[in-house]
Design a protein around this motif. Sequence first.
Motif, PDB file in Angstrom:
ATOM      1  N   HIS A  60      57.548  19.482  33.104  1.00  0.00           N
ATOM      2  CA  HIS A  60      56.510  20.173  33.876  1.00  0.00           C
ATOM      3  C   HIS A  60      56.022  19.424  35.121  1.00  0.00           C
ATOM      4  CE1 HIS A  60      56.182  22.018  29.818  1.00  0.00           C
ATOM      5  NE2 HIS A  60      55.919  23.108  30.506  1.00  0.00           N
ATOM      6  N   CYS A  61      56.368  18.155  35.271  1.00  0.00           N
ATOM      7  CA  CYS A  61      55.844  17.381  36.403  1.00  0.00           C
ATOM      8  C   CYS A  61      56.421  17.864  37.731  1.00  0.00           C
ATOM      9  CB  CYS A  61      56.121  15.892  36.216  1.00  0.00           C
ATOM     10  SG  CYS A  61      57.870  15.436  36.330  1.00  0.00           S
ATOM     11  N   GLN A  62      55.737  17.523  38.796  1.00  0.00           N
ATOM     12  CA  GLN A  62      56.162  17.864  40.150  1.00  0.00           C
ATOM     13  C   GLN A  62      56.104  16.604  41.007  1.00  0.00           C
ATOM     14  OE1 GLN A  62      53.449  20.928  41.533  1.00  0.00           O
ATOM     15  NE2 GLN A  62      53.338  21.815  39.488  1.00  0.00           N
ATOM     16  N   THR A  63      56.846  16.577  42.089  1.00  0.00           N
ATOM     17  CA  THR A  63      56.718  15.502  43.072  1.00  0.00           C
ATOM     18  C   THR A  63      56.451  16.132  44.429  1.00  0.00           C
ATOM     19  OG1 THR A  63      59.129  15.469  43.223  1.00  0.00           O
ATOM     20  CG2 THR A  63      58.087  13.709  41.968  1.00  0.00           C
ATOM     21  N   LYS A  64      55.554  15.526  45.170  1.00  0.00           N
ATOM     22  CA  LYS A  64      55.202  16.046  46.490  1.00  0.00           C
ATOM     23  C   LYS A  64      55.221  14.916  47.504  1.00  0.00           C
ATOM     24  CE  LYS A  64      52.383  20.016  45.052  1.00  0.00           C
ATOM     25  NZ  LYS A  64      51.083  20.695  45.203  1.00  0.00           N
ATOM     26  N   LEU A  65      55.643  15.257  48.693  1.00  0.00           N
ATOM     27  CA  LEU A  65      55.708  14.311  49.798  1.00  0.00           C
ATOM     28  C   LEU A  65      54.555  14.590  50.760  1.00  0.00           C
ATOM     29  CD1 LEU A  65      57.331  12.094  51.320  1.00  0.00           C
ATOM     30  CD2 LEU A  65      58.634  13.948  52.390  1.00  0.00           C
ATOM     31  N   TYR A  66      53.709  13.583  50.982  1.00  0.00           N
ATOM     32  CA  TYR A  66      52.533  13.731  51.843  1.00  0.00           C
ATOM     33  C   TYR A  66      52.705  12.870  53.096  1.00  0.00           C
ATOM     34  CZ  TYR A  66      50.192  15.800  47.781  1.00  0.00           C
ATOM     35  OH  TYR A  66      49.853  16.597  46.710  1.00  0.00           O
ATOM     36  N   ALA A  67      52.470  13.463  54.243  1.00  0.00           N
ATOM     37  CA  ALA A  67      52.540  12.716  55.500  1.00  0.00           C
ATOM     38  C   ALA A  67      51.374  11.733  55.583  1.00  0.00           C
ATOM     39  CB  ALA A  67      52.497  13.679  56.681  1.00  0.00           C
ATOM     40  N   ASN A  68      51.523  10.737  56.433  1.00  0.00           N
ATOM     41  CA  ASN A  68      50.431   9.787  56.661  1.00  0.00           C
ATOM     42  C   ASN A  68      49.187  10.529  57.167  1.00  0.00           C
ATOM     43  OD1 ASN A  68      49.105   7.322  56.920  1.00  0.00           O
ATOM     44  ND2 ASN A  68      49.808   7.039  59.016  1.00  0.00           N
ATOM     45  N   ASP A  69      48.036  10.241  56.581  1.00  0.00           N
ATOM     46  CA  ASP A  69      46.739  10.858  56.911  1.00  0.00           C
ATOM     47  C   ASP A  69      46.566  12.258  56.336  1.00  0.00           C
ATOM     48  OD1 ASP A  69      45.643   8.693  58.321  1.00  0.00           O
ATOM     49  OD2 ASP A  69      46.651   9.289  60.167  1.00  0.00           O
ATOM     50  N   GLU A  70      47.536  12.742  55.567  1.00  0.00           N
ATOM     51  CA  GLU A  70      47.391  14.053  54.944  1.00  0.00           C
ATOM     52  C   GLU A  70      46.503  13.948  53.704  1.00  0.00           C
ATOM     53  OE1 GLU A  70      50.125  17.736  53.160  1.00  0.00           O
ATOM     54  OE2 GLU A  70      51.080  15.929  53.973  1.00  0.00           O
ATOM     55  N   VAL A  71      45.618  14.919  53.525  1.00  0.00           N
ATOM     56  CA  VAL A  71      44.691  14.912  52.385  1.00  0.00           C
ATOM     57  C   VAL A  71      45.405  15.365  51.118  1.00  0.00           C
ATOM     58  CG1 VAL A  71      42.594  15.946  51.412  1.00  0.00           C
ATOM     59  CG2 VAL A  71      42.672  15.315  53.841  1.00  0.00           C
ATOM     60  N   VAL A  72      45.276  14.554  50.062  1.00  0.00           N
ATOM     61  CA  VAL A  72      45.831  14.922  48.754  1.00  0.00           C
ATOM     62  C   VAL A  72      44.876  15.900  48.077  1.00  0.00           C
ATOM     63  CG1 VAL A  72      46.584  14.068  46.498  1.00  0.00           C
ATOM     64  CG2 VAL A  72      47.022  12.715  48.570  1.00  0.00           C
ATOM     65  N   PHE A  73      43.598  15.532  48.002  1.00  0.00           N
ATOM     66  CA  PHE A  73      42.537  16.468  47.605  1.00  0.00           C
ATOM     67  C   PHE A  73      41.202  15.973  48.136  1.00  0.00           C
ATOM     68  CE2 PHE A  73      43.211  13.877  43.653  1.00  0.00           C
ATOM     69  CZ  PHE A  73      41.993  13.209  43.604  1.00  0.00           C
TER      70      PHE A  73
END
Length: 442
Positions: A60-73
């Motif tokens: 069920h897990c997921q992986t996400k790629l976040y850009a620098n300075d992007e808000v996770v939450f």
Amino acid sequence: MGVYTGPLLIDTDTKRLLELTATADRAQDAVEEIVSIVQRKAANLLDGLTDSNKAQIACHCQTKLYANDEVVFHQGDEPDAYYTVIRGAVSIYALNSSSKDGNSSDHHKGRSKYGVFITQLPPGESFGELSFNGDGNHSRRNAGVVSDGCHGESRIIAKQHGSSSSTSSSSTPEEVSDGCVLLLIPDKCYMREMYARHAAKHQTKDKINLLKSSSLFQHWTMDQLVKIAYVMKKRCFDKGSVIIQQGERMEHLWIIKSGTVRIIQKGIRNDVNARNGRRNSKEPVSVDIADLGAKDMIGLIECIDESAKKSQREAIVLTASELFFVPLSFFRPLLVQDACTFSLAEQVVERRRKWAEIRKEYAAKFPKMSMKLPKDAASMSNYAMDGCAISPKARTKRTSSKKELSSSIGSPSGLRRRPTDSLMRQQRRTTLDKLADEAGLS
């Protein structure tokens, strides 16, 4: 997710993990490979879980790629998952902080809108558990999280296409994609497969509860508590273990979770001939200072007095104990910023120093007596953290009275001649006599 103009250049394990988790339907061999990669990238994440737990998480897990300075939450968001840093780093921020210069250690510009910088989490660290509760009544996020991109991983060796492997130029360093990769375990999966294990292993929420149970931190805001909790580490000690030796460099503040720790002062005792008063010999002596239990702290004196870089006493475990420790270099600035906490800490340190001096004086005056603690040492010494703690209101009143007293006397020398000091000396002699009586009866 961030937008990249070129190919995604990241380490092999992380890239493979992104590929495996891109689809919802995962075969058994894919599930096993996900578990294997996660255990390499975040060694402690799956600790203590059954094979069934691990398989369900891998499904069920997921992986996400976040850009620098992007808000996770954002702070205030509803909790959706439990997060683990696989690659790069993230920073945690909290709004409505009482710390005026809390952003001083944050090197990222333009993030003040997210609040005060709490801490940065590197690969392998997890976050997001504070919002989850066993009864299902989850709370909103009490802090926000922002991606720091590929922090600490600026270049990798990437093989160039079309080049011969036999040539020296077949592998060259190339810029990696500036993204942070996070593993997300959805809320329902986390509660079903991991929550019970976390509750049993003293995670962040338990650390915060321990801090709040101490009189020193009762008035701290949640973001202040979270900031310490994220850097607190736990160690378990067996009976007889030495936590810190006298003369050893004191680098941590120790907070007792459970068990009992004895504080000992070591020194040299002079044997004196009763007839002529001559010193016959010198012998080592250990004087018991105090026994500390749950919620108490070791290293507070050295924290307040920066010149005392080495431990002034020894701490030995009396019963099997669990302690959390925080680097003094991290804790001291937080303590100095909070005037109320610093004042309370000073009071505790003052009591401890006075009692230690009385015990040393006792050892010098009654060298043949037992150096063990008397039965009512706790009430006699007020050495414990919560002994006679003064509230901010009472402290203000005492400070005002102290100013009035100083002005009425006119000089420090006048203060020393006042009867109150004579009374204090008498109380000191009474305490010494009581210690001698206790030792004689033991």
